[in-house]
Write a protein that holds these residues in place. Structure first.
Motif, PDB file in Angstrom:
ATOM      1  N   GLY A   1       0.537  11.640   2.769  1.00 22.56           N
ATOM      2  CA  GLY A   1       1.980  11.665   2.606  1.00 22.56           C
ATOM      3  C   GLY A   1       2.421  12.785   1.689  1.00 22.56           C
ATOM      4  O   GLY A   1       3.453  13.440   1.920  1.00 22.56           O
ATOM      5  N   ALA A   2       1.639  13.035   0.624  1.00 25.95           N
ATOM      6  CA  ALA A   2       1.957  14.128  -0.283  1.00 25.95           C
ATOM      7  C   ALA A   2       1.890  15.472   0.435  1.00 25.95           C
ATOM      8  O   ALA A   2       2.714  16.374   0.194  1.00 25.95           O
ATOM      9  CB  ALA A   2       1.005  14.111  -1.474  1.00 25.95           C
ATOM     10  N   VAL A   3       0.916  15.620   1.337  1.00 23.33           N
ATOM     11  CA  VAL A   3       0.816  16.857   2.129  1.00 23.33           C
ATOM     12  C   VAL A   3       2.054  17.013   3.004  1.00 23.33           C
ATOM     13  O   VAL A   3       2.666  18.098   3.073  1.00 23.33           O
ATOM     14  CB  VAL A   3      -0.456  16.838   3.003  1.00 23.33           C
TER      15      VAL A   3
ATOM     16  N   ASN B   1     -10.422   3.777   0.371  1.00 21.44           N
ATOM     17  CA  ASN B   1      -9.153   3.047   0.383  1.00 21.44           C
ATOM     18  C   ASN B   1      -8.114   3.715   1.289  1.00 21.44           C
ATOM     19  O   ASN B   1      -7.691   4.840   1.019  1.00 21.44           O
ATOM     20  CB  ASN B   1      -8.612   2.972  -1.042  1.00 21.44           C
ATOM     21  N   PRO B   2      -7.671   3.025   2.357  1.00 20.78           N
ATOM     22  CA  PRO B   2      -6.650   3.606   3.232  1.00 20.78           C
ATOM     23  C   PRO B   2      -5.341   3.899   2.513  1.00 20.78           C
ATOM     24  O   PRO B   2      -4.630   4.846   2.880  1.00 20.78           O
ATOM     25  CB  PRO B   2      -6.458   2.529   4.317  1.00 20.78           C
ATOM     26  N   ALA B   3      -5.008   3.110   1.492  1.00 22.12           N
ATOM     27  CA  ALA B   3      -3.762   3.339   0.761  1.00 22.12           C
ATOM     28  C   ALA B   3      -3.800   4.672   0.040  1.00 22.12           C
ATOM     29  O   ALA B   3      -2.816   5.430   0.035  1.00 22.12           O
ATOM     30  CB  ALA B   3      -3.511   2.207  -0.233  1.00 22.12           C
ATOM     31  N   VAL B   4      -4.933   4.991  -0.589  1.00 22.15           N
ATOM     32  CA  VAL B   4      -5.071   6.262  -1.295  1.00 22.15           C
ATOM     33  C   VAL B   4      -4.994   7.422  -0.306  1.00 22.15           C
ATOM     34  O   VAL B   4      -4.351   8.454  -0.570  1.00 22.15           O
ATOM     35  CB  VAL B   4      -6.403   6.303  -2.070  1.00 22.15           C
TER      36      VAL B   4
ATOM     37  N   ALA C   1      10.525   7.609   9.968  1.00 25.13           N
ATOM     38  CA  ALA C   1       9.846   6.323  10.074  1.00 25.13           C
ATOM     39  C   ALA C   1       8.584   6.439  10.928  1.00 25.13           C
ATOM     40  O   ALA C   1       7.517   5.929  10.565  1.00 25.13           O
ATOM     41  CB  ALA C   1      10.797   5.277  10.660  1.00 25.13           C
ATOM     42  N   ILE C   2       8.705   7.102  12.063  1.00 34.58           N
ATOM     43  CA  ILE C   2       7.551   7.270  12.947  1.00 34.58           C
ATOM     44  C   ILE C   2       6.469   8.086  12.262  1.00 34.58           C
ATOM     45  O   ILE C   2       5.271   7.824  12.420  1.00 34.58           O
ATOM     46  CB  ILE C   2       7.988   7.931  14.270  1.00 34.58           C
ATOM     47  N   MET C   3       6.868   9.102  11.489  1.00 32.31           N
ATOM     48  CA  MET C   3       5.890   9.933  10.789  1.00 32.31           C
ATOM     49  C   MET C   3       4.965   9.072   9.931  1.00 32.31           C
ATOM     50  O   MET C   3       3.733   9.205   9.961  1.00 32.31           O
ATOM     51  CB  MET C   3       6.616  10.965   9.921  1.00 32.31           C
ATOM     52  N   TYR C   4       5.551   8.152   9.183  1.00 31.74           N
ATOM     53  CA  TYR C   4       4.745   7.368   8.248  1.00 31.74           C
ATOM     54  C   TYR C   4       4.116   6.133   8.871  1.00 31.74           C
ATOM     55  O   TYR C   4       3.026   5.715   8.457  1.00 31.74           O
ATOM     56  CB  TYR C   4       5.597   6.983   7.033  1.00 31.74           C
ATOM     57  N   LEU C   5       4.752   5.550   9.855  1.00 30.98           N
ATOM     58  CA  LEU C   5       4.209   4.330  10.440  1.00 30.98           C
ATOM     59  C   LEU C   5       3.260   4.589  11.603  1.00 30.98           C
ATOM     60  O   LEU C   5       2.432   3.740  11.921  1.00 30.98           O
ATOM     61  CB  LEU C   5       5.351   3.417  10.902  1.00 30.98           C
TER      62      LEU C   5
ATOM     63  N   LEU D   1       5.486   5.396  -0.019  1.00 29.89           N
ATOM     64  CA  LEU D   1       5.031   4.257  -0.813  1.00 29.89           C
ATOM     65  C   LEU D   1       5.035   2.969   0.011  1.00 29.89           C
ATOM     66  O   LEU D   1       4.084   2.179  -0.046  1.00 29.89           O
ATOM     67  CB  LEU D   1       5.924   4.102  -2.042  1.00 29.89           C
ATOM     68  N   MET D   2       6.094   2.770   0.788  1.00 31.29           N
ATOM     69  CA  MET D   2       6.177   1.559   1.598  1.00 31.29           C
ATOM     70  C   MET D   2       5.058   1.506   2.628  1.00 31.29           C
ATOM     71  O   MET D   2       4.401   0.470   2.813  1.00 31.29           O
ATOM     72  CB  MET D   2       7.539   1.481   2.284  1.00 31.29           C
ATOM     73  N   ALA D   3       4.841   2.621   3.309  1.00 26.03           N
ATOM     74  CA  ALA D   3       3.849   2.639   4.382  1.00 26.03           C
ATOM     75  C   ALA D   3       2.429   2.541   3.833  1.00 26.03           C
ATOM     76  O   ALA D   3       1.603   1.773   4.333  1.00 26.03           O
ATOM     77  CB  ALA D   3       4.010   3.906   5.215  1.00 26.03           C
ATOM     78  N   SER D   4       2.133   3.331   2.796  1.00 20.91           N
ATOM     79  CA  SER D   4       0.761   3.381   2.285  1.00 20.91           C
ATOM     80  C   SER D   4       0.357   2.081   1.606  1.00 20.91           C
ATOM     81  O   SER D   4      -0.757   1.581   1.804  1.00 20.91           O
ATOM     82  CB  SER D   4       0.615   4.542   1.296  1.00 20.91           C
ATOM     83  N   LEU D   5       1.232   1.506   0.812  1.00 22.08           N
ATOM     84  CA  LEU D   5       0.883   0.300   0.074  1.00 22.08           C
ATOM     85  C   LEU D   5       1.050  -0.966   0.901  1.00 22.08           C
ATOM     86  O   LEU D   5       0.377  -1.963   0.665  1.00 22.08           O
ATOM     87  CB  LEU D   5       1.735   0.207  -1.196  1.00 22.08           C
ATOM     88  N   GLY D   6       1.933  -0.915   1.886  1.00 20.63           N
ATOM     89  CA  GLY D   6       2.201  -2.123   2.651  1.00 20.63           C
ATOM     90  C   GLY D   6       1.371  -2.286   3.901  1.00 20.63           C
ATOM     91  O   GLY D   6       1.174  -3.396   4.377  1.00 20.63           O
ATOM     92  N   LEU D   7       0.874  -1.173   4.452  1.00 22.55           N
ATOM     93  CA  LEU D   7       0.178  -1.256   5.732  1.00 22.55           C
ATOM     94  C   LEU D   7      -1.328  -1.022   5.636  1.00 22.55           C
ATOM     95  O   LEU D   7      -2.043  -1.229   6.611  1.00 22.55           O
ATOM     96  CB  LEU D   7       0.770  -0.226   6.710  1.00 22.55           C
ATOM     97  N   ALA D   8      -1.814  -0.590   4.488  1.00 24.56           N
ATOM     98  CA  ALA D   8      -3.230  -0.230   4.371  1.00 24.56           C
ATOM     99  C   ALA D   8      -4.144  -1.383   4.746  1.00 24.56           C
ATOM    100  O   ALA D   8      -5.104  -1.222   5.509  1.00 24.56           O
ATOM    101  CB  ALA D   8      -3.525   0.236   2.945  1.00 24.56           C
TER     102      ALA D   8
END
Length: 222
Positions: A162-164, A153-156, A136-140, A64-71
Motif C-alpha cells: 500500500g505504501a508503494v 504476515n499478510p498485514a505487513v 476500493a478495488i485497488m486495495y480489496l 489500513l482498513m484493507a491490510s488490518l481487516g482482511l489479512a
C-alpha cells in the motif's frame, strides 16, 4: 541475528509489479484524476495540491482498513482470497474497455467549477477518494494479487505494498496537477493525441488483466 529477520516483508518482484500496476491505475482517468485536474485548471495548482493531500489521506484509510481487516480472512477463507483476485482482474478488464471503446471523453475536457476554501478542497479530495470505486478495488482486489503468505504476515505485506501504491499515486498525481493547465491546452489543439493516450492506457490495462488472470487460481497459504 537470524537471517530470516533480515528478509524484507515483500519481494522486489512484488514491489515492482505493484509499482507498475499503481502507475497504470493512476494514469487511468477516474474520479480522483477528474477532480484534481478540474481544481488545478479552475482554481490553480495550489488548490490541486491541497485536494491531492485529501486523496492521499483517503488512500491511507483504505490501506489500513484493507491490510488490518482482511489479512486473516484471506488465509481463513481461501475462496474469498481467490474471489477478490478475480474481481481485480475483471475490473482491470473493465477499465481497459472503457479506455479503448469509441467515444470516450478525455479527462482534461473539464468544466468550470466554483472556487473553494483549502479546508473544503482537502475534505472533497478525501471524500472523492473514499467514494472512488477504483480506490476500493485497488486495495480489496488488486493488492492481494501481490501478497505472498509464505513470506510472512499478510498485514505487513499489505501495508508495504500500500505504501508503494500511495507513493506512486501521489508523485504521478502531483505531476499531473502541476501540468494540468498546459496539458489541457495541448490536447485541445491536438485531439488525436488524446485518442492515442486512451489507446495506450487501455492496452496496458488489458495486458495487466491477462497476466494477473493467470494467478487467480492461487490460494492463500501459511
Amino acid at each position: 541475528m537470524p537471517l530470516t529477520s533480515l528478509t524484507p516483508p515483500v519481494s522486489g518482484a512484488a514491489v515492482l509489479a505493484m509499482a507498475l500496476t499503481a502507475l497504470v491505475m493512476v494514469l487511468t482517468p477516474g474520479p480522483n484524476m477528474i477532480y484534481l485536474v478540474s481544481r488545478s485548471i479552475g482554481q490553480g495548482r495550489g488548490a490541486g495540491l491541497i485536494s491531492l493531500a485529501g486523496t492521499g489521506a483517503g488512500f491511507v484509510i483504505y490501506m489500513l482498513m484493507a491490510s488490518l481487516g482482511l489479512a486473516v480472512v484471506f488465509v481463513a477463507v481461501p475462496w474469498l482470497f481467490i474471489g477478490f483476485k478475480a474481481v481485480g482482474v475483471l475490473y482491470l478488464a473493465h477499465l481497459a474497455w472503457q479506455a479503448l471503446r469509441p467515444g470516450g471523453r478525455g479527462v482534461f475536457e473539464v468544466r468550470d467549477i466554483a472556487r473553494d476554501s483549502p479546508a473544503r478542497l482537502f475534505r472533497m479530495g478525501l471524500l472523492t477518494n473514499l467514494l472512488n470505486p477504483k480506490a476500493a478495488i485497488m486495495y480489496l482486489s488488486l493488492i492481494p494479487q501481490f501478497i505472498e503468505p509464505s513470506r510472512g504476515n499478510p498485514a505487513v505485506q499489505g501495508l508495504a505494498l500500500g505504501a508503494v501504491q500511495i507513493t506512486v499515486s501521489l508523485i504521478v498525481n502531483a505531476l499531473i496537477v502541476l501540468a494540468a493547465g498546459t496539458i489541457a491546452v495541448f490536447l485541445a489543439q491536438r485531439p488525436s493525441w488524446a485518442a492515442v493516450q486512451r489507446r495506450v492506457t487501455g492496452t496496458l490495462l488489458g495486458a495487466a488483466a491477462l497476466l494477473l488472470a493467470r494467478e487467480v487460481p492461487a490460494r492463500a497459504r501459511v
